[in-house]
Design a protein around this motif. Sequence first.
Motif, PDB file in Angstrom:
ATOM      1  N   PHE A 636      -1.896  -2.523   5.743  1.00  0.00           N
ATOM      2  CA  PHE A 636      -1.834  -1.072   5.617  1.00  0.00           C
ATOM      3  C   PHE A 636      -2.702  -0.524   4.476  1.00  0.00           C
ATOM      4  N   GLY A 637      -3.434  -1.414   3.762  1.00  0.00           N
ATOM      5  CA  GLY A 637      -4.305  -0.914   2.713  1.00  0.00           C
ATOM      6  C   GLY A 637      -4.680  -1.991   1.709  1.00  0.00           C
ATOM      7  N   ALA A 638      -5.279  -1.561   0.614  1.00  0.00           N
ATOM      8  CA  ALA A 638      -5.730  -2.484  -0.440  1.00  0.00           C
ATOM      9  C   ALA A 638      -5.123  -2.063  -1.778  1.00  0.00           C
ATOM     10  N   PHE A 639      -4.664  -3.039  -2.520  1.00  0.00           N
ATOM     11  CA  PHE A 639      -4.192  -2.786  -3.878  1.00  0.00           C
ATOM     12  C   PHE A 639      -5.369  -2.989  -4.839  1.00  0.00           C
ATOM     13  N   VAL A 640      -5.674  -1.920  -5.574  1.00  0.00           N
ATOM     14  CA  VAL A 640      -6.855  -1.916  -6.442  1.00  0.00           C
ATOM     15  C   VAL A 640      -6.413  -1.779  -7.903  1.00  0.00           C
ATOM     16  N   GLU A 641      -6.900  -2.712  -8.755  1.00  0.00           N
ATOM     17  CA  GLU A 641      -6.600  -2.649 -10.190  1.00  0.00           C
ATOM     18  C   GLU A 641      -7.599  -1.703 -10.843  1.00  0.00           C
ATOM     19  N   ILE A 642      -7.097  -0.570 -11.339  1.00  0.00           N
ATOM     20  CA  ILE A 642      -7.990   0.421 -11.933  1.00  0.00           C
ATOM     21  C   ILE A 642      -8.044   0.311 -13.460  1.00  0.00           C
ATOM     22  N   LEU A 643      -7.002  -0.288 -14.068  1.00  0.00           N
ATOM     23  CA  LEU A 643      -6.937  -0.579 -15.492  1.00  0.00           C
ATOM     24  C   LEU A 643      -6.281  -1.947 -15.641  1.00  0.00           C
ATOM     25  N   PRO A 644      -6.507  -2.649 -16.731  1.00  0.00           N
ATOM     26  CA  PRO A 644      -5.896  -3.974 -16.890  1.00  0.00           C
ATOM     27  C   PRO A 644      -4.384  -3.927 -16.688  1.00  0.00           C
ATOM     28  N   GLY A 648      -2.984   0.302  -7.958  1.00  0.00           N
ATOM     29  CA  GLY A 648      -2.414   1.284  -7.041  1.00  0.00           C
ATOM     30  C   GLY A 648      -2.814   0.948  -5.613  1.00  0.00           C
ATOM     31  N   LEU A 649      -2.173   1.631  -4.686  1.00  0.00           N
ATOM     32  CA  LEU A 649      -2.443   1.375  -3.265  1.00  0.00           C
ATOM     33  C   LEU A 649      -3.428   2.413  -2.728  1.00  0.00           C
ATOM     34  N   CYS A 650      -4.473   1.881  -2.165  1.00  0.00           N
ATOM     35  CA  CYS A 650      -5.401   2.734  -1.412  1.00  0.00           C
ATOM     36  C   CYS A 650      -5.072   2.505   0.072  1.00  0.00           C
ATOM     37  N   HIS A 651      -4.359   3.457   0.662  1.00  0.00           N
ATOM     38  CA  HIS A 651      -3.913   3.303   2.051  1.00  0.00           C
ATOM     39  C   HIS A 651      -5.121   3.202   2.966  1.00  0.00           C
ATOM     40  N   ILE A 652      -4.928   2.501   4.120  1.00  0.00           N
ATOM     41  CA  ILE A 652      -6.032   2.282   5.059  1.00  0.00           C
ATOM     42  C   ILE A 652      -6.642   3.603   5.516  1.00  0.00           C
ATOM     43  N   SER A 653      -5.797   4.651   5.538  1.00  0.00           N
ATOM     44  CA  SER A 653      -6.303   5.959   5.970  1.00  0.00           C
ATOM     45  C   SER A 653      -7.178   6.614   4.916  1.00  0.00           C
ATOM     46  N   LYS A 654      -7.142   6.067   3.677  1.00  0.00           N
ATOM     47  CA  LYS A 654      -7.906   6.640   2.587  1.00  0.00           C
ATOM     48  C   LYS A 654      -9.084   5.760   2.164  1.00  0.00           C
ATOM     49  N   LEU A 655      -9.365   4.731   3.009  1.00  0.00           N
ATOM     50  CA  LEU A 655     -10.423   3.805   2.625  1.00  0.00           C
ATOM     51  C   LEU A 655     -11.827   4.355   2.892  1.00  0.00           C
ATOM     52  N   ASP A 656     -11.951   5.229   3.910  1.00  0.00           N
ATOM     53  CA  ASP A 656     -13.295   5.720   4.245  1.00  0.00           C
ATOM     54  C   ASP A 656     -13.172   7.086   4.898  1.00  0.00           C
ATOM     55  N   ARG A 657     -14.299   7.762   5.021  1.00  0.00           N
ATOM     56  CA  ARG A 657     -14.286   9.076   5.671  1.00  0.00           C
ATOM     57  C   ARG A 657     -14.064   8.939   7.176  1.00  0.00           C
ATOM     58  N   GLU A 658     -14.493   7.816   7.738  1.00  0.00           N
ATOM     59  CA  GLU A 658     -14.277   7.522   9.157  1.00  0.00           C
ATOM     60  C   GLU A 658     -12.991   6.727   9.316  1.00  0.00           C
ATOM     61  N   LYS A 683       9.086   8.497 -11.134  1.00  0.00           N
ATOM     62  CA  LYS A 683      10.228   7.584 -11.258  1.00  0.00           C
ATOM     63  C   LYS A 683       9.788   6.127 -11.242  1.00  0.00           C
ATOM     64  N   THR A 684       8.980   5.775 -10.265  1.00  0.00           N
ATOM     65  CA  THR A 684       8.618   4.362 -10.085  1.00  0.00           C
ATOM     66  C   THR A 684       7.308   3.996 -10.770  1.00  0.00           C
ATOM     67  N   GLY A 685       6.459   4.984 -11.050  1.00  0.00           N
ATOM     68  CA  GLY A 685       5.157   4.714 -11.644  1.00  0.00           C
ATOM     69  C   GLY A 685       4.129   4.249 -10.635  1.00  0.00           C
ATOM     70  N   LYS A 686       4.490   4.245  -9.331  1.00  0.00           N
ATOM     71  CA  LYS A 686       3.548   3.802  -8.309  1.00  0.00           C
ATOM     72  C   LYS A 686       2.385   4.785  -8.195  1.00  0.00           C
ATOM     73  N   ILE A 687       1.201   4.214  -7.981  1.00  0.00           N
ATOM     74  CA  ILE A 687      -0.027   5.009  -7.970  1.00  0.00           C
ATOM     75  C   ILE A 687      -0.630   5.002  -6.574  1.00  0.00           C
ATOM     76  N   SER A 688      -0.984   6.178  -6.101  1.00  0.00           N
ATOM     77  CA  SER A 688      -1.670   6.312  -4.807  1.00  0.00           C
ATOM     78  C   SER A 688      -3.140   6.604  -5.068  1.00  0.00           C
ATOM     79  N   LEU A 689      -4.009   5.827  -4.402  1.00  0.00           N
ATOM     80  CA  LEU A 689      -5.449   5.933  -4.620  1.00  0.00           C
ATOM     81  C   LEU A 689      -6.160   6.343  -3.326  1.00  0.00           C
ATOM     82  N   SER A 690      -7.362   6.849  -3.500  1.00  0.00           N
ATOM     83  CA  SER A 690      -8.155   7.232  -2.322  1.00  0.00           C
ATOM     84  C   SER A 690      -9.628   6.954  -2.583  1.00  0.00           C
ATOM     85  N   ARG A 691     -10.192   6.052  -1.757  1.00  0.00           N
ATOM     86  CA  ARG A 691     -11.646   5.814  -1.823  1.00  0.00           C
ATOM     87  C   ARG A 691     -12.377   6.971  -1.156  1.00  0.00           C
TER      88      ARG A 691
END
Length: 705
Positions: A636-644, A648-658, A683-691
């Motif tokens: 359903f997506g990729a977990f990307v480390e943005i800081l050491p 956060g999760l970049c959902h499959i729907s947010k991976l590309d414009r297509e 609350k959880t500190g979970k991060i949502s990302l978008s490529r």
Amino acid sequence: MFENFRTFETTFAGRPLVIETGKMAQLTNGHCVVRYGDTAVMTNVTASRTPREGVDFFPLSVDYEEKLYAVGKIPGGYTKREGKPTEAAILTSRMIDRPIRPLFPDDLRNDVCVVNTVLSNDQDNDPGICALIGTSVALSISDVPWNGPIAGVWLGLKEDGTFLINPTVAEREESIMHVTVAGTKEKIVMIEAGADEVKEEVMLEGLKYAHSVIKEMCDFINSVKAEIGKPKMEYEAHDINHEIYDKIKENEYANIQHALDTDDKNIRDERIGVITDRILETMSEEYPDLAAQLEEIMYKMQKEIVRAWLYEGRRVDGRGLDEIRPLASEVDVLPRVHGSGMFTRGQTQVLTIATLAPLSEAQRLDGLGLEETKRYMHQYNFPSYSVGETRPSRGPGRREIGHGALAEKSLVPVLPSEEEFPYAIRCVSEVLSSNGSTSQGSVCGSTLALMAAGVPIKAPVAGISCGLITTDEGFTTMVDIQGLEDFYGEMDFKVAGTKKGITSIQVDIKNDGLPYEVIEEALRKTRDARYHIIDDVILKAIPEVRPELSEYAPKVMTIKIDPEKIREVIGQGGKVIQKIVAETGAKIDIEEDGTIHIFAETQESGNAAKKAIEAIVEEPELGRIYKGVVKTITTFGAFVEILPGKDGLCHISKLDRERVEKVEDVCKEGDTMIVKVMEIDEKTGKISLSRKDAMLEIEDCSNNQ
């Protein structure tokens, strides 16, 4: 069982002090336990019944033993027992030795041993002062010949001008000077001072105040002595053969005068050597014991000559009584060290080297005091070649440790705080040539080295000594005593300080004490000499502290983080910080309040370590674009480390414009990816990302440009 057990009580600086004797150590010549608050010190004095053969000095030994059980500690190391004395213990031994030694008979050659053992220490009541008083009591009530008693106090000073006697821990924190004063009922016999640029007149006033308390304690000790003191033992008085002395004086007195009449120690020693050889050659047959006595006879004769000259106002090198020997100073003597300075006064020459290091390299202390580390270290080395001798080096003795501590005490008041200058600092003074007052030469050399190293000291510090000769008619003082004047004189009054005031004093005497007028004159003369050294010598060699550190000194950066983040910087088992150190080559010190000091050999190394730490403690920012690393792939997506340590999760729907069918079509683990923080769950500190949004924003920015 203890029929001789006695206790004596008095009030000392507003607190009860109790002397106990007659219960412990009953085989000694003199014994007591001093109890002051919860501090307890046992003093034992022993003496041999016969003189030591073949010595021309009084064989006195004074020890101060710190037992860590006194403060509820187990010694460190593998053996878990006290080993060689700490620096503090050695300094306390010297502090006790100096005032009691001149009060023994000059002709006593029996071994005398004084042992002070700290049994309990409550911090508020200094065991060193208790040991000094205990030594005086034990000697006074013993059968050992001694012209005491003495007493001592710890003198403090508040900024409002209030003097403190035996200050508590809390009061010491407020005090701007820490002075140990010892005296008889009539005179002051020892001063050991550290001060934060205190004026001479204030110091003298404080010494008088301390002496008033000392007099009361001497009365108390005399009352104890009157009640239980033993009769003093008879001893075999040591003396020279006066027939030999008179004959040498008749034949060689003028020659000895001529030999001493030079400012060059080498020439003087050579001339005396010729005279000594001639005496041995011409008189040994008539006096078989001549060789055993000649050194002491020559000492007494030279002392007589030098003292007579000095009292007349004449010095062996032709100087006036207030005149300093020729002076020279220079910096940058050594190319690769962090700072170096050489100070020369006549034939006394000291080279000091300053080294800077991370605060983690501060000296660790394992003693009875509250201080556990020491950031500034000063060490003093006195090799035999400095006096033209061939003695092999065997490590620092008590004298070297004492002189190093005196120079250290002199400079501590002008050092910058850890916050201003987060370095551990070590100065090493190498005595290259010695003809009097090397300890004060090391103070001047250290000022030069610290300024050359770029340590932002508040003001330059200089040190100088003052000597004394007394007769029945009066006294004569002379500034900047050389070795001969120290050797045959009665006082070595060492004072260091800035132009603002005194930072340290140490007084050694060979008489029964100093009246106030001698102390006042010594303080005035050393002040004037100190000003001259600072203005005309030190500041001409280096007018101000270097604005930058040596290129060879470690570079330091300081950052402050949330203490809650310390765990993240260190990592499990120290893995995170070890990785930063390995990759950057920097040293990192972390304090409990979140202050982090970064030490590096180059600016680039320090910057890299700082950047790595800041990245660890940085919090993701909503709406910001990051360049991250893909850590995990899911359906359903990729977990990307943005800081050491923060991903956060970049959902499959947010991976590309297509539309993306499979995550693997866009990225794989280990790829770098530009992503934008779209949401952070409170609350959880979970991060949502978008490529996709990151790409669109970057594209818009490019089009607008």
